[in-house]
Design an enzyme around this catalytic site. Sequence first.
Site, PDB file in Angstrom:
ATOM      1  N   LYS A  12       0.845  -1.185   0.000  1.00  0.00           N
ATOM      2  CA  LYS A  12       0.000   0.000   0.000  1.00  0.00           C
ATOM      3  C   LYS A  12       0.881   1.235   0.000  1.00  0.00           C
ATOM      4  O   LYS A  12       1.796   1.355   0.813  1.00  0.00           O
ATOM      5  CB  LYS A  12      -0.900   0.018   1.253  1.00  0.00           C
ATOM      6  CG  LYS A  12      -2.118   0.914   1.119  1.00  0.00           C
ATOM      7  CD  LYS A  12      -3.136   0.302   0.163  1.00  0.00           C
ATOM      8  CE  LYS A  12      -4.509   0.950   0.295  1.00  0.00           C
ATOM      9  NZ  LYS A  12      -5.485   0.360  -0.637  1.00  0.00           N
ATOM     10  N   THR A  57      -4.117  -5.102   0.655  1.00  0.00           N
ATOM     11  CA  THR A  57      -3.437  -3.826   0.899  1.00  0.00           C
ATOM     12  C   THR A  57      -4.307  -2.912   1.753  1.00  0.00           C
ATOM     13  O   THR A  57      -3.792  -2.056   2.485  1.00  0.00           O
ATOM     14  CB  THR A  57      -3.060  -3.131  -0.416  1.00  0.00           C
ATOM     15  OG1 THR A  57      -4.244  -2.767  -1.137  1.00  0.00           O
ATOM     16  CG2 THR A  57      -2.197  -4.044  -1.274  1.00  0.00           C
ATOM     17  N   ASP A  58      -5.619  -3.076   1.693  1.00  0.00           N
ATOM     18  CA  ASP A  58      -6.496  -2.287   2.544  1.00  0.00           C
ATOM     19  C   ASP A  58      -6.256  -2.620   4.014  1.00  0.00           C
ATOM     20  O   ASP A  58      -6.348  -1.743   4.885  1.00  0.00           O
ATOM     21  CB  ASP A  58      -7.958  -2.537   2.170  1.00  0.00           C
ATOM     22  CG  ASP A  58      -8.908  -1.577   2.868  1.00  0.00           C
ATOM     23  OD1 ASP A  58      -8.857  -0.371   2.563  1.00  0.00           O
ATOM     24  OD2 ASP A  58      -9.676  -2.036   3.739  1.00  0.00           O
ATOM     25  N   PHE A 159      33.327  27.683  -8.965  1.00  0.00           N
ATOM     26  CA  PHE A 159      33.483  26.546  -9.875  1.00  0.00           C
ATOM     27  C   PHE A 159      34.398  26.998 -11.007  1.00  0.00           C
ATOM     28  O   PHE A 159      33.979  27.713 -11.923  1.00  0.00           O
ATOM     29  CB  PHE A 159      32.120  26.096 -10.408  1.00  0.00           C
ATOM     30  CG  PHE A 159      32.158  24.813 -11.199  1.00  0.00           C
ATOM     31  CD1 PHE A 159      32.832  23.691 -10.731  1.00  0.00           C
ATOM     32  CD2 PHE A 159      31.508  24.717 -12.429  1.00  0.00           C
ATOM     33  CE1 PHE A 159      32.862  22.510 -11.451  1.00  0.00           C
ATOM     34  CE2 PHE A 159      31.530  23.549 -13.157  1.00  0.00           C
ATOM     35  CZ  PHE A 159      32.205  22.445 -12.672  1.00  0.00           C
ATOM     36  N   ARG A 176      30.227  32.589  -6.250  1.00  0.00           N
ATOM     37  CA  ARG A 176      28.887  32.430  -6.805  1.00  0.00           C
ATOM     38  C   ARG A 176      27.886  32.098  -5.702  1.00  0.00           C
ATOM     39  O   ARG A 176      28.258  31.704  -4.586  1.00  0.00           O
ATOM     40  CB  ARG A 176      28.877  31.310  -7.850  1.00  0.00           C
ATOM     41  CG  ARG A 176      29.169  29.932  -7.270  1.00  0.00           C
ATOM     42  CD  ARG A 176      29.003  28.834  -8.298  1.00  0.00           C
ATOM     43  NE  ARG A 176      29.269  27.515  -7.723  1.00  0.00           N
ATOM     44  CZ  ARG A 176      29.041  26.358  -8.352  1.00  0.00           C
ATOM     45  NH1 ARG A 176      28.568  26.374  -9.592  1.00  0.00           N
ATOM     46  NH2 ARG A 176      29.312  25.203  -7.760  1.00  0.00           N
ATOM     47  N   GLN A 219      30.302  18.754  -5.677  1.00  0.00           N
ATOM     48  CA  GLN A 219      30.916  17.494  -5.254  1.00  0.00           C
ATOM     49  C   GLN A 219      31.834  17.698  -4.052  1.00  0.00           C
ATOM     50  O   GLN A 219      31.867  16.873  -3.130  1.00  0.00           O
ATOM     51  CB  GLN A 219      31.715  16.869  -6.404  1.00  0.00           C
ATOM     52  CG  GLN A 219      30.876  16.322  -7.542  1.00  0.00           C
ATOM     53  CD  GLN A 219      30.593  17.350  -8.631  1.00  0.00           C
ATOM     54  OE1 GLN A 219      30.578  18.560  -8.374  1.00  0.00           O
ATOM     55  NE2 GLN A 219      30.380  16.875  -9.854  1.00  0.00           N
ATOM     56  N   ASN A 245      21.768  21.086  -8.226  1.00  0.00           N
ATOM     57  CA  ASN A 245      22.415  22.401  -8.224  1.00  0.00           C
ATOM     58  C   ASN A 245      21.382  23.420  -8.686  1.00  0.00           C
ATOM     59  O   ASN A 245      21.127  23.573  -9.879  1.00  0.00           O
ATOM     60  CB  ASN A 245      23.636  22.392  -9.141  1.00  0.00           C
ATOM     61  CG  ASN A 245      24.517  23.601  -8.944  1.00  0.00           C
ATOM     62  OD1 ASN A 245      24.199  24.474  -8.147  1.00  0.00           O
ATOM     63  ND2 ASN A 245      25.620  23.663  -9.668  1.00  0.00           N
ATOM     64  N   HIS A 247      20.337  26.705  -9.717  1.00  0.00           N
ATOM     65  CA  HIS A 247      21.154  27.788 -10.263  1.00  0.00           C
ATOM     66  C   HIS A 247      20.528  29.166 -10.020  1.00  0.00           C
ATOM     67  O   HIS A 247      19.314  29.357 -10.217  1.00  0.00           O
ATOM     68  CB  HIS A 247      21.351  27.588 -11.766  1.00  0.00           C
ATOM     69  CG  HIS A 247      22.028  26.302 -12.110  1.00  0.00           C
ATOM     70  ND1 HIS A 247      23.326  26.031 -11.781  1.00  0.00           N
ATOM     71  CD2 HIS A 247      21.567  25.195 -12.759  1.00  0.00           C
ATOM     72  CE1 HIS A 247      23.659  24.826 -12.219  1.00  0.00           C
ATOM     73  NE2 HIS A 247      22.594  24.296 -12.805  1.00  0.00           N
TER      74      HIS A 247
END
Length: 281
Positions: A12, A57-58, A159, A176, A219, A245, A247
Amino acid sequence: MVIRILQNNYGKSKVRLLKVDRRNERHEIQNLTIDIALEGDFDAIHKDGDNSLCLPTDTMKNTVYALAGETEEIEQIEVFGRRLATHFLGKNPQVERVVINIHQHGWKPMKFDDGEHVHAFIGGSGETRIAKIDAKQDSETLESGIEDLIVMKTTRSGFIGFLKDAYTTLPEMSDRVFSTAIKAVWRYSNPDSAGEEVFDSIREKILHVFAEHDSLSVQHTLYAMGEAVLATFSEIDEIAFSLPNIHYLPVDMTKFGKTNDNRIFVPTNEPHGLIEARLTR
């Protein structure tokens, strides 16, 4: 021809639960989304339509509510997830493995001039606390973590020196804006080690490293965060990160006859870089 079932599971998904602890004047609430998957001796269900070993599943959904109601207090999601897994394994010998994923959605008490309200809440950020319980009859693995923890730093990130080819247009940036939505999942060497204090401390360590690290790439910061967690918390075997990332691109102000001194940016969502790694000692 013999057809073999290589793997199967059923369960479920998206079971929603709100639990209110009313024992004190100041109420507490817990808002969860739970996924349950069972693996085991289910060949007859698929091949013969024999449902005699098929737990509906109930019923799984109802079990979530029944077990949640057994305690008045708000349980940590790791504790509740382990109780669910133990129940399904103990009551169903045909089940070999239970995998439970839990997402906890944040709510905070409303704040006014006279302090926090005792029974009114406001939705928190998109950050969710998560847990995964992977249990078998003779073993158990527990992972905890966070996802969608959105963070940003406006300096001490760059970077430069990256590989360039004929299609590279990205300029080098030594200062940055660095933003990401942290997903971090760590595995405990012993599930009994999981707890609120450990969770909060690991989260704080990740945030502190993000804030203070002189980042040369996503990284680079990912590794620094994982290294710090593994060096500090002996109860953690490994930790995995997924860092989009997000931006924030400098606006070309020369179009307006102005200079952008690294202050004006346009936020973007897609496409974005995605940096992932799993670290261990």
